[in-house]
Design a protein around this motif. Structure first.
Motif, short mmCIF file in Angstrom:
data_model
loop_
_atom_site.label_atom_id
_atom_site.label_comp_id
_atom_site.label_asym_id
_atom_site.label_seq_id
_atom_site.Cartn_x
_atom_site.Cartn_y
_atom_site.Cartn_z
N ASP A 48 47.70 3.73 -41.58
CA ASP A 48 46.60 2.77 -41.84
C ASP A 48 46.95 1.62 -43.02
O ASP A 48 46.12 0.47 -42.95
N TYR A 49 47.54 2.16 -43.91
CA TYR A 49 47.87 1.16 -45.30
C TYR A 49 49.06 0.29 -44.76
O TYR A 49 49.39 -0.56 -45.86
N ASN A 55 48.87 -3.66 -38.28
CA ASN A 55 48.01 -4.65 -39.11
C ASN A 55 48.74 -6.01 -39.12
O ASN A 55 47.95 -6.91 -39.05
N GLU A 62 41.38 -11.32 -40.60
CA GLU A 62 41.53 -9.85 -40.84
C GLU A 62 42.52 -9.17 -41.76
O GLU A 62 42.37 -8.42 -42.49
N PHE A 66 42.27 -6.79 -44.86
CA PHE A 66 43.14 -5.37 -44.85
C PHE A 66 43.78 -5.36 -46.19
O PHE A 66 43.69 -4.33 -46.80
N TYR A 69 41.15 -4.73 -49.12
CA TYR A 69 40.75 -3.11 -48.88
C TYR A 69 41.89 -2.42 -49.81
O TYR A 69 41.44 -1.56 -50.51
N ARG A 70 42.99 -2.63 -49.05
CA ARG A 70 44.32 -1.73 -49.57
C ARG A 70 44.62 -1.92 -51.18
O ARG A 70 44.54 -0.80 -51.91
#
Length: 224
Positions: A48-49, A55, A62, A66, A69-70
């Motif tokens: 997810d990272y 991603n 978006e 991402f 957020y990371r």
């Protein structure tokens, strides 16, 4: 990765069948290296990272969300860990360089990487606001021992060359990149970027201006 400073005395223990999950350092320098092990498990090993494979397919907006957020999660993790497990100032600077320039590198390579993996059929120039983060970024503030910083410098100069209208296939691409590194960077950052450009110029066979660049590199502050 293992982080070392003069005077460190480390003992490393792990289960060979579950290396990453069980790795643990003890002794002087243990806090720094246990952070790296924890960081690897949490951020480098969790899909997810990662930018790839999914991603990178996100839209410009978006993708930025991402990365934001990371980065926020990474900074929070560093503060939480170091508040309970004190680390050296040098190490904290290294950890921050990895986080900040990891973010910057992933963002500056977004369009070209999308094209490379087939997420977009052609190179798409992002909106004007996409690269505004570079205006607030101190490109001199990274550490030469930080892999994320070294990667960013390489791709930062490539970004500047493409913005100036040069493609890697152009005969003047590496000479122009070298000139841009001279104009945009200073000190060790400039030398690191120029060294990579020289290496690439030779490897790719664009050697027409390599001797000229090499002589400049030798006389403009490069360390032996």
């Amino acid at each position: 990765p293992v982080y070392l400073e003069p005077g460190y005395t480390l003992e490393l223990n792990f289960n060979g069948d579950k290396f990453l999950k069980t790795i643990k350092f003890e002794g002087k320098g243990a806090n720094e290296n246990n952070y790296l092990a924890q960081y690897t498990r949490r951020f480098d090993e969790v899909e997810d990272y990662q930018v790839l494979p999914d991603n990178i397919k996100l839209s410009e907006k978006e993708f930025t969300e991402f990365l934001d957020y990371r980065k926020k999660d990474q900074l929070k993790n560093l503060e939480k860990y170091s508040s309970k497990n004190p680390v050296s100032d040098k190490f904290k600077a290294f950890a921050l360089s990895e986080i900040n320039f990891g973010y910057a590198n992933d963002k500056v390579t977004y369009p070209a990487l999308r094209q490379r993996v087939g997420a977009s059929k052609t190179y798409v120039n992002p909106s004007v606001s996409f690269y505004t983060f570079l205006d607030q970024l101190d490109v001199q503030k990274g550490l030469a021992i930080s892999p994320a910083y070294v990667a960013f410098l390489r791709n930062y100069v490539a970004h500047q060359a493409k913005a100036a209208g040069f493609a890697e296939s152009d005969k003047l691409y590496y000479k122009k990149s070298y000139t841009l590194a001279t104009e945009k960077l200073q000190g060790d950052a400039r030398l690191l970027a120029q060294a990579h450009i020289l290496k690439q110029s030779i490897q790719k066979g664009h050697i027409g201006y390599t001797e000229e660049m090499l002589q400049n590199y030798k006389t403009s502050g490069a360390k032996p």
